[in-house]
Scaffold this active site. Structure first.
Site, PDB file in Angstrom:
ATOM      1  N   SER A 176       0.803  -1.226   0.000  1.00 15.60           N
ATOM      2  CA  SER A 176       0.000   0.000   0.000  1.00 15.60           C
ATOM      3  C   SER A 176       0.840   1.282   0.000  1.00 15.60           C
ATOM      4  O   SER A 176       0.781   2.092   0.934  1.00 15.60           O
ATOM      5  CB  SER A 176      -0.944  -0.036   1.191  1.00 15.60           C
ATOM      6  OG  SER A 176      -1.678  -1.230   1.119  1.00 15.60           O
ATOM      7  N   ARG A 191       7.448   6.401  -4.285  1.00 19.69           N
ATOM      8  CA  ARG A 191       8.010   6.940  -3.046  1.00 19.69           C
ATOM      9  C   ARG A 191       7.399   6.208  -1.871  1.00 19.69           C
ATOM     10  O   ARG A 191       6.260   5.742  -1.958  1.00 19.69           O
ATOM     11  CB  ARG A 191       7.706   8.430  -2.919  1.00 19.69           C
ATOM     12  CG  ARG A 191       6.238   8.760  -2.764  1.00 19.69           C
ATOM     13  CD  ARG A 191       6.012  10.241  -2.628  1.00 19.69           C
ATOM     14  NE  ARG A 191       6.083  10.903  -3.916  1.00 19.69           N
ATOM     15  CZ  ARG A 191       5.010  11.116  -4.687  1.00 19.69           C
ATOM     16  NH1 ARG A 191       3.820  10.740  -4.300  1.00 19.69           N
ATOM     17  NH2 ARG A 191       5.133  11.715  -5.849  1.00 19.69           N
ATOM     18  N   ASP A 229      -4.025  -1.362  -1.440  1.00 21.27           N
ATOM     19  CA  ASP A 229      -5.145  -1.690  -0.538  1.00 21.27           C
ATOM     20  C   ASP A 229      -6.476  -1.109  -1.013  1.00 21.27           C
ATOM     21  O   ASP A 229      -7.530  -1.718  -0.845  1.00 21.27           O
ATOM     22  CB  ASP A 229      -4.832  -1.293   0.925  1.00 21.27           C
ATOM     23  CG  ASP A 229      -4.385   0.142   1.087  1.00 21.27           C
ATOM     24  OD1 ASP A 229      -4.242   0.854   0.071  1.00 21.27           O
ATOM     25  OD2 ASP A 229      -4.169   0.576   2.239  1.00 21.27           O
TER      26      ASP A 229
HETATM   27  C1  BGC Z   1      -0.321   5.158   0.233  1.00 22.03           C
HETATM   28  C2  BGC Z   1      -1.405   4.467  -0.540  1.00 22.03           C
HETATM   29  C3  BGC Z   1      -2.317   3.706   0.395  1.00 22.03           C
HETATM   30  C4  BGC Z   1      -2.807   4.600   1.527  1.00 22.03           C
HETATM   31  C5  BGC Z   1      -3.691   3.863   2.521  1.00 22.03           C
HETATM   32  C6  BGC Z   1      -0.896   5.982   1.377  1.00 22.03           C
HETATM   33  O1  BGC Z   1       0.132   6.511   2.149  1.00 22.03           O
HETATM   34  O2  BGC Z   1       0.436   5.997  -0.609  1.00 22.03           O
HETATM   35  O3  BGC Z   1      -0.855   3.590  -1.499  1.00 22.03           O
HETATM   36  O4  BGC Z   1      -3.414   3.233  -0.328  1.00 22.03           O
HETATM   37  O5  BGC Z   1      -1.697   5.144   2.207  1.00 22.03           O
HETATM   38  O6  BGC Z   1      -3.062   2.773   3.068  1.00 22.03           O
END
Ligand code: BGC
Length: 496
Positions: A176, A191, A229
């Protein structure tokens, strides 16, 4: 004469610990405390800083919508609008056994999901807490840890006969963090977010790195899909509630996914995918307004958080909303009032002066304290920070927590509204599957999001309803692995 600090009772902390709270009346004379009037004056100031008017929200929604469109049009935009190669909605008929590894912001989870069709499933899972060190050590080591946990899980399930010897199970890897995907089982980390900083990972294909760890540890699985996610949540929610059109996560981080028409994703035109096909988009909207900071109402506390974070300038939207930062925003306001000589004169304040000492879970406890004396807040301040508070101060903290929590929910509503407006979902209405600690545990968060949607859209805002989503990273990832297998077996878009 300071107002009363008397009170006693018990408080259950987020850790499950039961705390006995007693305040001693004789202390009241000893310590100088701010008057009720001073606290009320300060509160007014913070009210104007943290309140978002409907008009301001509508401006944010417009800018947000344009940003989403730009992300679909051109590669490498601030909000990257990532094509996921998850084609369309599940049929509900997906079946089979799938493994899922979920590397989230706080935990690592390993699951075995059995899809039974008709929207039904069974799941076995094990959770591991990630340490702060693991988030910062070499990326390959982090994936090695994931592989080791998966290996233990597989062995245990082989031993008890749940899995059969010789099986190579398909694995959905929920990772995620923003990854640029060229195909479904590939993802180049753009990143790290949520405080992760593991070196040697940004810019690399994390699916390949994880495959390397799986090979090293001899784990009998095949990584078939790399999943965000939110994408998992979108698919899992639709599996059980087909009215779902959008999925959002409000947890340690924040983000959204929705289903887009391929013809409206100009940046992947060259792939030759049927323009009428549908594909899930992982928005990575936490990055909205990063670097330029043109649209969001950042206060000086938000700017401090940003500047002192390991990623200054980045994830601007997420830093105003997500569970990782809300407690810190409140703590910074409190520290300012300590520095100005308003709060805790004559008390040792070093404990609360430690960055991130005030967890967002405390914020939600503060807001929901049902007692007249605000015993929960007494408990938090005495137990964790060794600080005595007056009732007026506690009322102030509760009001402040409300302001910070409410702003986060209203900004979240702006993000949802931008997708609704872009996709014209307002008239017909839609369900929004939502997950994450903030959404699930913060009292009133969902109500405030709904209220925000009505502030943006008027009465029609009622047509957009969020609900607690299905587990995207486990069930969602299994369904996506199943959908991918069906697609590839049918020979459809084998290159992605
Ligand atoms: C991430 C996402 C993720 C979200 C919730 C963010 O910091 O960049 O990819 O879906 O957090 O988990």
């Amino acid at each position: 004469m300071p107002s009363s600090r008397r009170g006693s009772g018990t408080v259950t902390l987020p850790t499950g610990q039961l705390l006995a709270v007693h305040t001693r009346t004789q202390d009241e004379e000893d310590l100088p405390h701010a008057t009720k009037k001073t606290m009320a004056d300060h509160l007014r100031k913070y009210e104007s800083l943290f309140t978002l008017t409907p008009q301001r929200m509508r401006m944010i929604v417009e800018a947000f919508k344009e940003t989403l469109e730009l992300g679909l049009e051109k590669p490498e935009q601030v909000v990257p609008m990532i094509p996921t190669y998850v084609f369309g909605w599940p049929t509900g008929k997906e079946t089979g056994d799938f493994l899922a590894v979920d590397l989230g912001g706080t935990n690592l989870r390993v699951c075995l999901v059995t899809l039974q069709g008709e929207g039904k499933f069974e799941m076995t899972q094990t959770k591991y807490r990630l340490t702060e060190e693991q988030k910062q050590e070499d990326g390959q080591k982090l994936f090695d840890f994931c592989a080791e946990c998966l290996k233990t899980f597989v062995t245990t399930n082989l031993e008890d006969g749940t899995l059969k010897e010789g099986d190579t199970l398909p694995l959905g890897f929920t990772f995620s963090y923003p990854c640029f995907q060229e195909k479904i089982d590939h993802g180049q980390l753009i990143r790290w977010t949520k405080g992760f900083g593991a070196p040697n990972t940004e810019g690399r294909d994390v699916a390949a790195m994880f495959r390397e760890s799986l090979r090293k540890h001899n784990v009998p699985v095949e990584l078939t899909a790399l999943i965000n996610d939110t994408t998992g949540t979108l698919i899992a929610s639709s599996y059980v509630n087909p009215r779902t059109k959008i999925a959002v996560i409000f947890g340690t981080g924040c983000n959204a996914a929705y289903m887009e028409q391929v013809k409206d994703i100009p940046k992947i035109k060259q792939l030759g995918i049927d323009p009428d096909a549908e594909m899930a988009i992982n928005c990575e909207w936490g990055a909205f307004d990063s670097f330029e900071h043109e649209h969001l109402p950042r206060t000086k506390y938000d700017i401090i958080i940003d500047e002192q974070s390991n990623k200054p300038g980045e994830q601007a939207f997420e830093k105003l909303i997500s569970g990782r930062y809300l407690g810190e925003i409140l703590r910074l306001v409190i520290c300012e009032l300590i520095d100005d000589g308003v709060l805790f004169l004559g008390q040792e304040t070093y404990k609360i002066e430690i960055a991130y000492a005030l967890d967002t879970a405390f914020l939600s406890l503060m807001e929901s304290d049902p007692t007249e004396e605000l015993l929960m807040i007494i408990g938090i301040f005495t137990h964790f920070f060794a600080l005595e508070t007056t009732l007026a101060e506690r009322q102030f903290f509760r009001a402040l927590a409300k302001l910070v929590g409410r702003r986060a929910a209203r900004l979240s509503a702006c993000g949802i509204a931008a997708i609704v407006s872009k996709m014209n979902y307002l008239e017909e209405g839609c369900a929004v599957g939502a997950d994450g600690s903030l959404y699930n545990k913060y009292p009133g968060f969902a109500d405030r999001v709904h209220e925000g949607l009505q502030d943006v859209f008027g009465d029609k805002g009622r047509n957009i309803v969020t609900y607690h989503a299905e587990d995207g990273s486990g069930v969602g990832s299994a369904i996506i692995a199943a959908m991918t297998k069906v697609r590839k077996d049918a020979g459809l878009y084998l290159n992605v």
